[in-house]
Scaffold this active site. Structure first.
Site, PDB file in Angstrom:
ATOM      1  N   THR A  34       0.962  -0.998  -0.203  1.00 49.04           N
ATOM      2  CA  THR A  34      -0.234   0.089  -0.457  1.00 49.04           C
ATOM      3  C   THR A  34       0.890   1.341   0.324  1.00 49.04           C
ATOM      4  OG1 THR A  34      -1.523   1.256   1.679  1.00 49.04           O
ATOM      5  CG2 THR A  34       0.013  -0.039   2.315  1.00 49.04           C
ATOM      6  N   TYR A  71      -2.719   0.035  11.029  1.00 49.80           N
ATOM      7  CA  TYR A  71      -2.748  -0.761   9.132  1.00 49.80           C
ATOM      8  C   TYR A  71      -1.131  -0.472   8.648  1.00 49.80           C
ATOM      9  CZ  TYR A  71      -4.176  -1.159   4.165  1.00 49.80           C
ATOM     10  OH  TYR A  71      -3.709  -1.071   3.310  1.00 49.80           O
TER      11      TYR A  71
END
Length: 365
Positions: free
Chosen positions: A136, A179
């Protein structure tokens, strides 16, 4: 369509393509493409996310001889190892995907994203087949140190090179939120297992991917979420001022990049690439919102909330390294991609509270 019997095929082990998270948004699109090209596909998915069971049912109906599934959690080390033992390549997309969820339950986020990835890497030490890992752009943090100008309805970097090309892979890593930490650490483990143990592996650090079979929520998948709300004439919550900029990439282009990474894994192993729409597909939230009335025939009811932790005011991928190394074509223009997603969603719109999944054969020609 790629030549599945081409030169790179000679060095591959026998077995199906394993896609962890293969019933999810990107995973099911990747599975459909590969099964359509003649590959056997093994979907490994816990089916925990709403809507993915329908994706899996659709895949099986569309490719009854090519797609089979293992319904299990990435944290199930023994079952995962058994799946890896029979495969020829792994696309690792299984993850906890929302920043907000990671703040509520950081332990689960850690166990799924980092421990689950380590389970996979350890299995690959015993059968070192190619691995392509879905990372990501959050590995770069919130980019708060980049001076930004607000130009009309969007943030843009003051630095001319950043404004022209976007964030490159040489940007220092700066993990924010649980995250960001779990995905960032998994990203680094994959690269190190390529270096330390010779596993042929590459990392794709994704920006905003969107397209058919995405059931977006407030927490993840904002492009699809905005369209769902607009099609139902429901209010849309925007956190911050809406001038945040992301480079959006249609899922068909993302799938092409994953397959290209597999095809060229011998040349790119141990490398991370930024994968997004690039400067040509950089849009603010307001840009997308402005398109919704035209696509849906309805006005948009907006509500604003506070900025959320870890939110980047601007992020655009520098895609030059990925384009050159993977031989990628120019991505679909974002307005065309948004119209494509609106058509797909319009075909399967259900009452509030749920988005029906159109039959796979009808939704994906």
């Amino acid at each position: 369509m790629r030549d599945i019997a081409g030169p790179s095929a000679s060095s591959r082990l026998d077995g199906p393509v394993l896609i962890t998270g293969g019933a999810g948004f990107i995973g099911c699109n990747l599975a459909d493409r590969l099964a359509g090209e003649g590959h056997d596909v093994l979907v490994f998915d816990s089916l925990a996310r709403a809507g993915v069971e329908a994706n899996l049912d659709g895949l099986k109906a569309r490719h009854p001889r090519r797609v089979r599934a293992i319904v299990a959690d990435i944290r199930d080390e023994a079952t995962l190892a058994g799946a890896v033992a029979q495969t020829a390549v792994v696309f690792h997309l299984a993850a906890q995907v929302a920043v907000t969820t990671s703040l509520i339950d950081p332990r689960a986020d850690f166990e799924i994203n980092l421990s689950g990835t380590l389970n996979l890497l350890e299995a690959l030490r015993r059968r070192p087949v190619p691995l392509v890992f879905a990372s990501t752009n959050k590995v770069y943090g919130n980019l708060g140190g980049i001076p930004l100008d607000r130009v009309d309805d969007r943030y843009l970097p003051a630095d001319a090179a950043l404004r022209r090309y976007g964030v490159g892979e040489d940007r220092p890593l700066d993990f924010h939120t649980p995250y960001g930490c779990s995905k960032g650490a998994a990203d680094q483990y994959v690269l190190d297992y390529a270096r330390s143990f010779g596993i042929p592996a590459a990392v794709l650090r994704m920006s905003c991917i969107y397209g058919p079979h995405q059931v977006g929520t407030e927490d993840q998948g904002w492009v699809a979420h905005f369209l769902i709300r607009a099609l139902r004439a429901e209010p849309i919550a925007v956190y911050g001022d809406g001038c945040q900029v992301r480079d959006v990439l249609h899922v068909s282009d993302a799938v092409a990049a994953y397959i290209a990474a597999w095809d060229r894994i011998a040349q790119i192993s141990g490398t991370a690439f930024n994968l997004g729409g690039g400067p040509g597909n950089a849009v603010s939230l307001r840009d997308v919102l402005d398109q919704l009335p035209e696509l849906t025939g309805r006005s948009v009811d907006l509500h604003h909330g506070s900025w959320r932790p870890g939110d980047q005011r601007w992020y655009v991928s520098d895609t030059r390294r990925a384009s050159a190394a993977l031989g990628l074509a120019a991505p679909m223009p974002w307005r065309d991609g948004l119209a494509d997603l609106a058509r797909w969603m319009g075909a399967g719109l259900a009452p509030a509270g749920h988005v029906a999944q159109p039959a796979f054969a009808r939704a994906m020609p």
